[in-house]
Structure formats: structure tokens, C-alpha cells
Design a protein around this motif. Structure first.
Motif, mmCIF file in Angstrom:
data_model
loop_
_atom_site.group_PDB
_atom_site.id
_atom_site.type_symbol
_atom_site.label_atom_id
_atom_site.label_comp_id
_atom_site.label_asym_id
_atom_site.label_seq_id
_atom_site.Cartn_x
_atom_site.Cartn_y
_atom_site.Cartn_z
ATOM 1 N N SER A 287 -14.221 50.331 -4.802
ATOM 2 C CA SER A 287 -14.232 49.118 -5.561
ATOM 3 C C SER A 287 -14.214 47.857 -4.745
ATOM 4 O O SER A 287 -14.468 46.824 -5.414
ATOM 5 C CB SER A 287 -12.440 49.064 -6.239
ATOM 6 O OG SER A 287 -11.497 48.942 -5.198
ATOM 7 N N ALA A 288 -14.028 47.989 -3.433
ATOM 8 C CA ALA A 288 -14.287 46.844 -2.404
ATOM 9 C C ALA A 288 -15.852 46.531 -2.371
ATOM 10 O O ALA A 288 -16.067 45.306 -2.035
ATOM 11 C CB ALA A 288 -13.832 47.198 -1.119
ATOM 12 N N CYS A 289 -16.934 47.664 -2.592
ATOM 13 C CA CYS A 289 -18.096 47.329 -2.557
ATOM 14 C C CYS A 289 -18.805 46.947 -3.820
ATOM 15 O O CYS A 289 -19.968 46.402 -3.980
ATOM 16 C CB CYS A 289 -18.912 48.691 -2.077
ATOM 17 S SG CYS A 289 -18.372 49.466 -0.617
ATOM 18 N N LEU A 290 -17.799 47.133 -4.805
ATOM 19 C CA LEU A 290 -18.365 46.792 -6.220
ATOM 20 C C LEU A 290 -18.848 45.029 -6.428
ATOM 21 O O LEU A 290 -19.774 45.061 -6.951
ATOM 22 C CB LEU A 290 -17.526 47.078 -7.102
ATOM 23 C CG LEU A 290 -17.746 48.543 -7.785
ATOM 24 C CD1 LEU A 290 -16.637 49.186 -8.779
ATOM 25 C CD2 LEU A 290 -19.043 48.652 -8.582
ATOM 26 N N PRO A 291 -17.944 44.250 -6.175
ATOM 27 C CA PRO A 291 -18.124 42.791 -6.450
ATOM 28 C C PRO A 291 -19.232 42.450 -5.545
ATOM 29 O O PRO A 291 -20.181 41.481 -6.161
ATOM 30 C CB PRO A 291 -16.724 42.292 -5.765
ATOM 31 C CG PRO A 291 -15.651 43.192 -5.906
ATOM 32 C CD PRO A 291 -16.426 44.679 -5.476
ATOM 33 N N LEU B 8 -27.873 50.039 -7.548
ATOM 34 C CA LEU B 8 -26.898 51.540 -7.793
ATOM 35 C C LEU B 8 -27.192 52.046 -6.298
ATOM 36 O O LEU B 8 -26.270 52.536 -5.905
ATOM 37 C CB LEU B 8 -27.392 52.411 -8.898
ATOM 38 C CG LEU B 8 -26.790 53.666 -9.077
ATOM 39 C CD1 LEU B 8 -25.091 52.840 -9.442
ATOM 40 C CD2 LEU B 8 -27.244 54.517 -10.065
ATOM 41 N N LEU B 9 -28.319 52.202 -5.855
ATOM 42 C CA LEU B 9 -28.530 52.865 -4.546
ATOM 43 C C LEU B 9 -28.050 52.089 -3.439
ATOM 44 O O LEU B 9 -27.206 52.521 -2.452
ATOM 45 C CB LEU B 9 -30.043 53.311 -4.119
ATOM 46 C CG LEU B 9 -30.664 53.934 -4.965
ATOM 47 C CD1 LEU B 9 -32.425 53.795 -4.812
ATOM 48 C CD2 LEU B 9 -30.165 55.462 -4.858
ATOM 49 N N PHE C 145 -23.979 51.174 0.675
ATOM 50 C CA PHE C 145 -23.003 50.142 1.143
ATOM 51 C C PHE C 145 -21.550 51.128 1.433
ATOM 52 O O PHE C 145 -20.938 50.847 2.351
ATOM 53 C CB PHE C 145 -22.914 49.061 0.451
ATOM 54 C CG PHE C 145 -22.417 48.004 1.407
ATOM 55 C CD1 PHE C 145 -23.252 47.010 2.212
ATOM 56 C CD2 PHE C 145 -20.834 47.553 1.198
ATOM 57 C CE1 PHE C 145 -22.536 46.220 3.046
ATOM 58 C CE2 PHE C 145 -20.416 46.564 2.044
ATOM 59 C CZ PHE C 145 -21.400 45.775 2.879
ATOM 60 N N TYR C 146 -21.269 51.862 0.212
ATOM 61 C CA TYR C 146 -19.900 52.545 0.361
ATOM 62 C C TYR C 146 -20.133 53.504 1.625
ATOM 63 O O TYR C 146 -19.051 53.763 2.118
ATOM 64 C CB TYR C 146 -19.804 53.158 -0.963
ATOM 65 C CG TYR C 146 -18.514 54.150 -1.207
ATOM 66 C CD1 TYR C 146 -17.240 53.739 -0.979
ATOM 67 C CD2 TYR C 146 -18.871 55.499 -1.337
ATOM 68 C CE1 TYR C 146 -16.501 54.680 -1.047
ATOM 69 C CE2 TYR C 146 -18.000 56.652 -1.195
ATOM 70 C CZ TYR C 146 -16.655 55.917 -0.990
ATOM 71 O OH TYR C 146 -15.493 56.872 -1.321
ATOM 72 N N GLY D 160 -23.242 39.635 5.349
ATOM 73 C CA GLY D 160 -22.526 39.841 6.616
ATOM 74 C C GLY D 160 -21.085 39.311 6.343
ATOM 75 O O GLY D 160 -20.229 39.915 7.248
ATOM 76 N N GLN D 161 -20.736 38.556 5.399
ATOM 77 C CA GLN D 161 -19.366 38.414 5.266
ATOM 78 C C GLN D 161 -18.452 39.511 5.002
ATOM 79 O O GLN D 161 -17.319 39.724 5.348
ATOM 80 C CB GLN D 161 -19.198 37.190 4.174
ATOM 81 C CG GLN D 161 -17.704 36.641 4.130
ATOM 82 C CD GLN D 161 -16.678 37.327 3.392
ATOM 83 O OE1 GLN D 161 -15.604 37.620 3.999
ATOM 84 N NE2 GLN D 161 -16.991 37.863 2.069
ATOM 85 N N ARG D 162 -19.004 40.260 4.068
ATOM 86 C CA ARG D 162 -18.247 41.588 3.625
ATOM 87 C C ARG D 162 -18.046 42.552 4.829
ATOM 88 O O ARG D 162 -16.995 43.174 4.911
ATOM 89 C CB ARG D 162 -19.139 42.177 2.479
ATOM 90 C CG ARG D 162 -18.376 43.513 1.908
ATOM 91 C CD ARG D 162 -17.139 43.180 1.190
ATOM 92 N NE ARG D 162 -16.502 44.515 1.179
ATOM 93 C CZ ARG D 162 -15.132 44.931 2.091
ATOM 94 N NH1 ARG D 162 -14.969 43.988 2.994
ATOM 95 N NH2 ARG D 162 -14.570 45.999 1.927
#
Length: 287
Positions: free
Chosen positions: A66-70, A10-11, A16-17, A170-172
Motif C-alpha cells: 500500500s506504500a508503493c501504490l500512491p 503495473l510492472l 518497486f514493491y 527518489g523521495q519515496r
């Protein structure tokens, strides 16, 4: 005191967001500064592109989450042992694994993107195409579910290929910056490596997707578009033109350039709205 997996991830999600948001604004303002000093490099010179900036930023703040969730879901799944244990990361394997991850993500992105252009799913994707002449601020200007589907690769691939967490992260991160340059609306990367026979791309590739709607569905590579016949017919020619005619990069701005760009954006606002309403209905029935 030990931290539970749930609290840790969760942190991680919120951290990351926060990183995504900070770099979105930092690169956004930085590249806008460069764009303002190089108006000749604008790809769609006949269209204004700034009138939706505030709406694009507001939507992006939601869609970035929502992009960070997956990614968080994929890493959490690996940690809990619900997916195959990730491979160990060695220095000699890092580059091949990263390239493989990029190709697989590009495959996911291409076919998911094609699905989002069908009449069943296009309502989710239509918001993103309101930005006919994309800007760096429109990178994440899309429905949160649309973005989740496109980025859902990270939550699924862990069950198929056990990439190390560092490769997925890294890919994200690479996709984040690649997407922002791909939407910036100005061409800085036109070269022989961005056209046939190379599979690599430059900003013109995705810009043509926004202006033409039915071409250029790939993200990192042109491979699937070339194989399946969805590459814009004049993409390679446009890249060659930018190679031959692209002016030197400038980092200073004179009053004449400032007035010219302001007049161009103001006079072309109506063109953008007319083209948006005229083009969008034609793509809803196409795959």
C-alpha cells in the motif's frame, strides 16, 4: 512490441514493491546485527522490543504494497496527462527540487499524522502504536489504509507541483530508508545537527513519539512540531545526552553483552504490555 501504459505501471508497482521488500529485509537484518553489538545505544532501555517481530513482519509485507501504490498512481497520472506535465530535471535543479519535495512531504506527513491521532481515525493508526518500543521490523507494521494515507502525498502532489518522476521516486526511496532508521530503536545519529536550532532529526525523535504518543509528529524535520508546540519537551536534552554519553560504535560482540541484552528484553516484556494498554486510550481523543 510496445507496452501499454497500464502494463508498464503495473510492472513498475510490483517491481518497486519487490525492491522495498528486499531492502526491508537486507537493512533489517544488517541493522539488527549492528544493534546486537551496541546494546548501550538502545533508546528505551527499560522495555523489551522483540516479542512482536513476527507479527510486525507479516503486517509489513502487506503495508509495504500500500506504500508503493500512491507513487505508482502519481506517476501514471503524469504519464496519462491528467496532471500538469512534470518539469524537466536538470543537474542544477535536482537538489533544490528534492529538498522542496522533502519539505512538502514532511508537511503532508505531519498534518495527516495529527489526523490519525484523532478519535475518528486513531483506530486505523492504533496497530502501529502496539510497538511501544519500535524496532526496524515495525516500520511498516500498520494498517494498509493508514499507510496509504501517509504515503498518499505522491498521488496528490502531482496535481499541485509537477515534480519530475525521478524526484518522486527518489523521495519515496529516501523515506523508506529514513523510516527504517527512525524505527530501529537505537541511536546512531545524535549530534548538534539533530537538535535546536537545526530542523533535522535523529532516531530519538520518532522513538519518543511511540513511547509518548502525543509528541513528535513530523518525519524529516522538527519544523512543524516546534511551530505548533507538539515537540517532546525533553527531545533536545535527550539528544545532548546521547551526544555526551554515547559509547563508541562496536562491530564485535562479547558474551557478557549478549547475556545482558537477552536478560533485559526478557525481563521487560511485561512492562511493554502494561504501558501499551495504559497509554493508548489517552491519545484517542487528542489532536
Amino acid at each position: 512490441m510496445p507496452v501499454s501504459d497500464e502494463l508498464f505501471y503495473l510492472l513498475f508497482l510490483f517491481g518497486f514493491y519487490a525492491t522495498t521488500v528486499v531492502t526491508y529485509f537486507a537493512l533489517g537484518y544488517g541493522l539488527t546485527w549492528v544493534n546486537d553489538r551496541n546494546p548501550e545505544r538502545k533508546i528505551q532501555k527499560g522495555r523489551g522490543s522483540d516479542k512482536r517481530r513476527h507479527a510486525e513482519i507479516r503486517q509489513s509485507l502487506a503495508s509495504m504494497f500500500s506504500a508503493c501504490l500512491p507513487l505508482t498512481i502519481g506517476l501514471y497520472t503524469q504519464q496519462k496527462g491528467w496532471a500538469p506535465a512534470p518539469w524537466a530535471l536538470n543537474w542544477w535543479a535536482a537538489v533544490p527540487l528534492f529538498v522542496l519535495c522533502m519539505f512538502l512531504y514532511d508537511t503532508w506527513f505531519y498534518f495527516m499524522h495529527r489526523l490519525l491521532h484523532t478519535k475518528w481515525l486513531y483506530p486505523l493508526h492504533a496497530l502501529h502504536h502496539k510497538s511501544v518500543a519500535p524496532t526496524i521490523w515495525s516500520t511498516y507494521s500498520e494498517d494498509v489504509l493508514d499507510n496509504f494515507l501517509l504515503q498518499g502525498f505522491s498521488a496528490v502532489i502531482v496535481f499541485i507541483v509537477p515534480f519530475p518522476p525521478a524526484i518522486l521516486i527518489g523521495q519515496r526511496l529516501f523515506e523508506h530508508f529514513n523510516g527504517m532508521f527512525g524505527h530501529c530503536g537505537f541511536e546512531y545519529f545524535a549530534s548538534s545537527s539533530a537538535r535546536y536550532p537545526s530542523p533535522l532529526l535523529c532516531t530519538t525523535f520518532h522513538d519518543q513519539h511511540h513511547s509518548g504518543f502525543r509528541y513528535n509528529y513530523g518525519n524529516y524535520f522538527s519544523f512543524w512540531d516546534r511551530v505548533l508546540g507538539t515537540i517532546s519537551p525533553n527531545y533536545d536534552q535527550r539528544v545532548r545526552k546521547f551526544e555526551a554519553e554515547g559509547p563508541p560504535l562496536r562491530f564485535s560482540q562479547d558474551i557478557g553483552c549478549d547475556l545482558h541484552q537477552a536478560a533485559g528484553d526478557k525481563s521487560d516484556t511485561n512492562i511493554e504490555s502494561v504501558n501499551t494498554t495504559a497509554e493508548e486510550p489517552r491519545v484517542t481523543a487528542r489532536v
